[in-house]
Design a protein around this motif. Sequence first.
Motif, PDB file in Angstrom:
ATOM      1  N   LEU A 114       6.737 -11.780  -5.608  1.00 15.83           N
ATOM      2  CA  LEU A 114       6.851 -10.274  -5.461  1.00 15.83           C
ATOM      3  C   LEU A 114       5.739  -9.914  -4.767  1.00 15.83           C
ATOM      4  O   LEU A 114       5.771  -8.881  -4.133  1.00 15.83           O
ATOM      5  CB  LEU A 114       6.761  -9.968  -6.940  1.00 15.83           C
ATOM      6  N   LYS A 123       5.728  -6.821  -1.894  1.00 14.36           N
ATOM      7  CA  LYS A 123       5.138  -5.296  -2.162  1.00 14.36           C
ATOM      8  C   LYS A 123       4.532  -4.878  -0.827  1.00 14.36           C
ATOM      9  O   LYS A 123       4.105  -3.981  -0.680  1.00 14.36           O
ATOM     10  CB  LYS A 123       4.135  -6.033  -3.292  1.00 14.36           C
ATOM     11  N   ASN A 124       3.999  -6.070   0.089  1.00  9.23           N
ATOM     12  CA  ASN A 124       3.390  -5.790   0.951  1.00  9.23           C
ATOM     13  C   ASN A 124       4.421  -5.261   2.223  1.00  9.23           C
ATOM     14  O   ASN A 124       3.929  -5.012   3.339  1.00  9.23           O
ATOM     15  CB  ASN A 124       2.541  -6.935   1.408  1.00  9.23           C
ATOM     16  N   LYS A 142       6.987  -2.612   2.985  1.00 12.53           N
ATOM     17  CA  LYS A 142       7.607  -1.351   2.424  1.00 12.53           C
ATOM     18  C   LYS A 142       9.068  -1.061   2.884  1.00 12.53           C
ATOM     19  O   LYS A 142       9.548  -1.533   3.811  1.00 12.53           O
ATOM     20  CB  LYS A 142       6.572  -0.048   2.890  1.00 12.53           C
ATOM     21  N   LEU A 185      13.275  -0.447  -7.094  1.00  9.65           N
ATOM     22  CA  LEU A 185      12.101  -0.802  -7.844  1.00  9.65           C
ATOM     23  C   LEU A 185      12.317  -2.185  -8.509  1.00  9.65           C
ATOM     24  O   LEU A 185      13.407  -2.305  -9.179  1.00  9.65           O
ATOM     25  CB  LEU A 185      11.552   0.126  -9.129  1.00  9.65           C
ATOM     26  N   PRO A 186      11.628  -3.219  -8.578  1.00  6.27           N
ATOM     27  CA  PRO A 186      10.188  -3.225  -8.012  1.00  6.27           C
ATOM     28  C   PRO A 186       9.815  -3.392  -6.522  1.00  6.27           C
ATOM     29  O   PRO A 186       8.475  -3.651  -6.216  1.00  6.27           O
ATOM     30  CB  PRO A 186       9.683  -4.326  -8.746  1.00  6.27           C
ATOM     31  N   ASN A 221       8.871  -2.006  -3.040  1.00  7.66           N
ATOM     32  CA  ASN A 221       7.987  -1.080  -2.383  1.00  7.66           C
ATOM     33  C   ASN A 221       8.490  -0.194  -1.724  1.00  7.66           C
ATOM     34  O   ASN A 221       8.569  -0.008  -0.471  1.00  7.66           O
ATOM     35  CB  ASN A 221       6.481  -1.637  -1.762  1.00  7.66           C
ATOM     36  N   LYS A 257       7.793   1.412 -14.454  1.00  6.38           N
ATOM     37  CA  LYS A 257       8.489   0.299 -14.117  1.00  6.38           C
ATOM     38  C   LYS A 257       7.621  -0.434 -13.074  1.00  6.38           C
ATOM     39  O   LYS A 257       7.818  -1.788 -12.994  1.00  6.38           O
ATOM     40  CB  LYS A 257       9.820   0.807 -13.452  1.00  6.38           C
ATOM     41  N   ILE A 258       6.913   0.146 -12.324  1.00 12.42           N
ATOM     42  CA  ILE A 258       6.045  -0.424 -11.397  1.00 12.42           C
ATOM     43  C   ILE A 258       4.869  -1.239 -12.278  1.00 12.42           C
ATOM     44  O   ILE A 258       4.537  -2.523 -11.769  1.00 12.42           O
ATOM     45  CB  ILE A 258       5.274   0.577 -10.513  1.00 12.42           C
ATOM     46  N   THR A 285       6.356  -4.498 -13.609  1.00 12.06           N
ATOM     47  CA  THR A 285       6.458  -5.501 -12.981  1.00 12.06           C
ATOM     48  C   THR A 285       5.095  -6.339 -12.318  1.00 12.06           C
ATOM     49  O   THR A 285       5.040  -7.321 -12.278  1.00 12.06           O
ATOM     50  CB  THR A 285       7.213  -5.212 -11.514  1.00 12.06           C
ATOM     51  N   TYR A 286       4.082  -5.239 -11.941  1.00 11.36           N
ATOM     52  CA  TYR A 286       3.081  -5.843 -11.215  1.00 11.36           C
ATOM     53  C   TYR A 286       1.732  -5.606 -11.907  1.00 11.36           C
ATOM     54  O   TYR A 286       0.724  -6.068 -11.519  1.00 11.36           O
ATOM     55  CB  TYR A 286       2.806  -5.023  -9.877  1.00 11.36           C
ATOM     56  N   GLN A 319      -2.021  -1.979 -11.221  1.00 13.68           N
ATOM     57  CA  GLN A 319      -1.445  -1.830  -9.717  1.00 13.68           C
ATOM     58  C   GLN A 319      -1.822  -0.496  -9.311  1.00 13.68           C
ATOM     59  O   GLN A 319      -1.263   0.481  -9.906  1.00 13.68           O
ATOM     60  CB  GLN A 319       0.192  -1.908  -9.734  1.00 13.68           C
ATOM     61  N   ILE A 355      -1.985  -1.248   2.601  1.00 16.88           N
ATOM     62  CA  ILE A 355      -1.139  -2.255   2.294  1.00 16.88           C
ATOM     63  C   ILE A 355      -0.895  -2.878   0.989  1.00 16.88           C
ATOM     64  O   ILE A 355      -2.034  -2.872   0.471  1.00 16.88           O
ATOM     65  CB  ILE A 355      -1.239  -3.544   3.326  1.00 16.88           C
ATOM     66  N   GLY A 356       0.170  -3.017   0.164  1.00 14.35           N
ATOM     67  CA  GLY A 356       0.050  -3.418  -1.028  1.00 14.35           C
ATOM     68  C   GLY A 356       0.119  -2.266  -2.245  1.00 14.35           C
ATOM     69  O   GLY A 356       0.260  -2.638  -3.429  1.00 14.35           O
ATOM     70  N   SER A 357      -0.086  -1.019  -1.711  1.00 17.09           N
ATOM     71  CA  SER A 357       0.085   0.036  -2.611  1.00 17.09           C
ATOM     72  C   SER A 357       1.535   0.663  -2.840  1.00 17.09           C
ATOM     73  O   SER A 357       2.239   0.288  -2.060  1.00 17.09           O
ATOM     74  CB  SER A 357      -0.989   1.058  -1.908  1.00 17.09           C
ATOM     75  N   MET A 358       1.356   1.192  -4.106  1.00 19.00           N
ATOM     76  CA  MET A 358       2.916   1.839  -4.168  1.00 19.00           C
ATOM     77  C   MET A 358       2.675   3.285  -4.279  1.00 19.00           C
ATOM     78  O   MET A 358       1.768   3.731  -4.559  1.00 19.00           O
ATOM     79  CB  MET A 358       3.359   0.987  -5.538  1.00 19.00           C
ATOM     80  N   THR A 359       3.875   3.972  -4.256  1.00 22.19           N
ATOM     81  CA  THR A 359       3.786   5.334  -4.443  1.00 22.19           C
ATOM     82  C   THR A 359       4.608   5.817  -5.197  1.00 22.19           C
ATOM     83  O   THR A 359       5.554   5.233  -5.776  1.00 22.19           O
ATOM     84  CB  THR A 359       4.115   6.001  -2.986  1.00 22.19           C
TER      85      THR A 359
END
Lengths: 384, 441
Positions: free
Chosen positions: A294, A298-299, A301, A320-321, A323, B108-109, B112-113, B117, B129-133
């Motif tokens: 995962l 996530k990295n 997009k 989701l999940p 990104n 939900k984010i 999972t993470y 997160q 990088i690796g961030s969610m929005t």
Amino acid sequence: MLKFFNIRYIVLASVTFVLLYSLVAYLLYGNLGNKSRSLNLLSNPVQMIYGRSNLVDDNIHINLDEIGVALTLFSIPNLNTHDYSQLALTVKNLPKNYQVKLVVVAKGNPVPIELPLLQPDGGTQSNLLINDESWSGEIDQLGLRFLPQDELGLSVPLQQQIILSSATLNNNGYFENYFTLLEYWLDYEPWSYLSISHLKSNPLLASYAQPVIFVVIWLFICLLLYLILFKKRINIVSIILPWLLLDLLFLHNMSANTNWVQAVYSTDDKIMPDDDLYNLAKGIKESFVNKHDLVKMKNQKIFVLTTDKYRGLRLVYHLLPLNAGFLGTQLPEIGFKAGDYILSYDFPENRITPSLGVLQHNGISVKIKKISNGDNYIFMQVVN
Amino acid sequence: MGESFFIGVFIVVAINNLSQYFDININQKYFFYALLLVSAITLVMHTYKHMRKIFVAINNNFNLQSLNQIQTLILIIIVVHMYYIIEQNKLLPLTPWDAWSSWVAKSKIWYTYGINQTIVNQPNWFQIIGSMTNQTVHYPDGLSLLYAFNAGFFGWNESALNAIYPAMFIALMLLFYGNIKILINAKYAWLSLAVLATLPFNNVHITLAGYADIWIAGFIIMVLFNFQLNLLNRSFYYIFVASTILLLMLMFKQESIVWVCIILLTFALSMMSFIRRRITYFLLFILAIIWYYVGGFQIDFPFGKLAITPSLIIFPGLGKYTLTFVNTMPAWLETLFYSKNWHLLWYSLPVVFWLYFKNDNKNLLVLPAVFLTLATLFLFVLFNMTYASNFANSFTSINRIVLHIVPVYIYFVAQLIYSYQTHKKRNNSHPSLLRRQESIF
């Protein structure tokens, strides 16, 4: 208990209710000075636009088309809407999640207008037409459309034969229609997305016939008469009775909605109006996500491009999940890196599509590799 | 019991929020079970220690045989409503737009993470990088964290997660009944409860779960009940509970800051004696005139600019609102008096005004009355002067904001009628909290 349920007040309230109901029903359905007329819409053969029909014992048996819709047009002479205020309709075998709409094509305006009708219950129902502003002027064509209710955006089509027994335009019938006002109060109103913000009134009823207004007038008359006739203090039951009436009307609709929810969602399969989006997102997730990796996913997009904000946001939610982010139709100037994904979702004429391995839009170009595509989408990966 | 539920929600949200602040990922599954274990042990120990008292309380409060016919009728009506609500709630997937696109998407984010997160706005998302929005990244995370916590037990099952709404409504009903029973009497508590439970708009908010408005309504009434009880008993306990819930309110919705300001001002005014309160009203009136003639004020804080002028409001973190009058009266009339949202609730307004001005004994009425007056002023400015007038005319938020004050209004009407009746029967009335409060003021 008897003291609480003030018998005198209850008798007075009951009598007042019947009288007020009769008056309101007369104002709605009485022949207010117009010459009595009626027109049988089934006297001539009907024309089916969607679906099929056959005549059995003077009843028209209608088969829905493959998506569960039927549209029938009546052969009518030119008619003036001022001559008719009601449509009496007998429709049998219609499931609860189906509705019937009156299709009207006015003279000089080829765009058809649809008027909502009462939820058919197998008996003859009189639908008020004069309170809808679309019911005006000369009419060229008149028809009926049978379609599933749009409950929370979800239409569940059924392949069931529907029986149209009678369809008559008229402008009178007070005694025959005495209980139709009650039918309007009890008419099924499925939940919509707006229900959580507003529970609207019935647009087909005049203001004085809206349940809340009717009940307020009734309460006011009762209290006034009680004070004049009996010169007694007002009992709490005077508030409980009208509140209870409104609540029973609401509970009736809650019950109908509960039945629908139970019928549709009793299984684990939570079908949604956007099942196509859900399945698309599910397909992408299943083919691209290694569940044990995962963090790596996530990295990378996923940029969702579409003109439709609702669908864009729903896709992001279903993805989701992963990104994902909704961009509208704007490609960002920065942010793309090799390995990221772009999901362009729209009708083909609106869709942002790549050409020769390059996705170009609003002056920004991105080199891509097409991964998969369908009727409404292209899924791509950004390359160096 | 009802209040305990909300305190429990505070504990969950506060711990999760703190762990986010310190970038610690708490496994929500273990957190759920740990809290369940602690709650169970506490409950067993408390029951063991106070067994006698508890049995007496249960016997006094939950003895079905002691219900009279009206109470039985109300109980049946409430049970029928709850049946339909729960039956739909437990089956429906998540449907309200703002819920799935915003608060629940965030949870939900986190489900999972992990709850640490990082979720950022879109410009930052492009770069980190690796961030969610998420589109509500600037919003408080209370509801999202609560969903994430429940997902620790239920897994990601939208219908099961929505079950927190009927649970919350039951807690709200319990605290509503219990507090009105203390502040007035059981008869009024039952009738008020019937009104709260049968309002169509309340029912819909629990059935189609996902919005924070019904939570805010619960928080506001709970805070006001505790402030009201503090005015009677001067106990720190009530201030503590009210402050906790005020904090919780801020964790649920950004706009809660306005409610918190209104509630604190209401409490301050209610604490004053009759004369001082009148002087304060007069001073506020004079200040309002001066404010208008000097063109308002603007202050620059380290955390942002605060400006309140006749043509512009800027709240740090809340945004900038240009004030221009927009007529939303037809929408108000339709929503309160014509549609199916509130049964006959708002038709009581003329009676309420009449009773309020006829009533000489306003001691217990000051708190809800001042709150409702300030709330009305706020709603007027919000829906008639700002961009939110669009949401009034489209009916997308007018009812939801009105919902925030509905429990307070129901309590106010009950207290008003009771005060009026008590005043009329003053000579032969039995001792009540009203008399106790009179001695305080």
